[in-house]
Design an enzyme around this catalytic site. Sequence first.
Site, short mmCIF file in Angstrom:
data_model
loop_
_atom_site.label_atom_id
_atom_site.label_comp_id
_atom_site.label_asym_id
_atom_site.label_seq_id
_atom_site.Cartn_x
_atom_site.Cartn_y
_atom_site.Cartn_z
N HIS A 4 0.64 -1.22 -0.10
CA HIS A 4 0.13 -0.02 -0.05
C HIS A 4 0.92 1.25 -0.18
O HIS A 4 2.11 1.28 0.42
CB HIS A 4 -0.87 -0.04 1.26
CG HIS A 4 -1.99 -1.16 1.20
ND1 HIS A 4 -2.94 -1.24 2.27
CD2 HIS A 4 -2.15 -2.11 0.47
CE1 HIS A 4 -3.85 -2.29 1.91
NE2 HIS A 4 -3.42 -2.67 0.70
N GLU A 50 1.01 3.89 2.15
CA GLU A 50 1.70 4.20 3.26
C GLU A 50 2.65 3.31 3.55
O GLU A 50 3.76 3.91 3.89
CB GLU A 50 0.34 4.09 4.48
CG GLU A 50 -0.90 4.56 4.23
CD GLU A 50 -1.83 3.93 3.45
OE1 GLU A 50 -2.79 4.09 3.51
OE2 GLU A 50 -1.54 3.11 2.63
N CYS A 91 -5.90 1.57 5.83
CA CYS A 91 -6.32 0.03 6.68
C CYS A 91 -5.62 -0.38 7.98
O CYS A 91 -4.63 0.18 8.19
CB CYS A 91 -5.98 -0.83 5.39
SG CYS A 91 -4.42 -1.54 5.50
N CYS A 133 -1.89 -1.15 7.45
CA CYS A 133 -0.97 -0.11 7.21
C CYS A 133 -0.90 0.55 8.56
O CYS A 133 0.03 1.14 9.00
CB CYS A 133 -1.46 0.72 6.26
SG CYS A 133 -1.36 -0.06 4.66
#
Length: 173
Positions: free
Chosen positions: A24, A26, A52, A55
């Site tokens: 992701h 992040e 999420c 993360c």
Amino acid sequence: MLKIKYLIENSEIKDITEYGRMVHAEMDAILNCARSNNSTQGATLYVTTFPCHNCAKHIVAAGITEVMFVEPYPKSKALNFHDDSITLEKGEANKLRFKPFVGIGPRNFANLFSLSLGIGTELTRKNFKGESIENDWNPKTAKLRIKGNPSSYKLYEVQAADKIHQIKDEIGR
């Protein structure tokens, strides 16, 4: 044993993101900081969508103190799983704050300056003399600038569930 192997190979378990190579945004940002020797301690992370829960644990571990997000992500369990270290509230000591962005988001920014509405209708901002016609705006005849699409995947999920129930009812007859 062959039956189990067949079931695993033909299942969708390999589609779970934790088993793939992708990361992701992040996590990519945290890794980029690590590769370039930039500390994340006390940093603010700017993201388009509420992180999420997977993360979130990495963001906490990276020492980031604030996450500014543009759009919500209701499926995230970050606040549930990490309530000891993440908050939405201001002023909670020693907690990472997830803070919603307030303002014109990127999806609507272009609409403010476009010469047509999101639904394709041309905008007239000046009359033939080049004078502004903003005073001619009438709430009874005004048109939407942006096409009225559902703003959330939740509506699609409800519609899909309704369709499934409808098909099951038809099959059951």
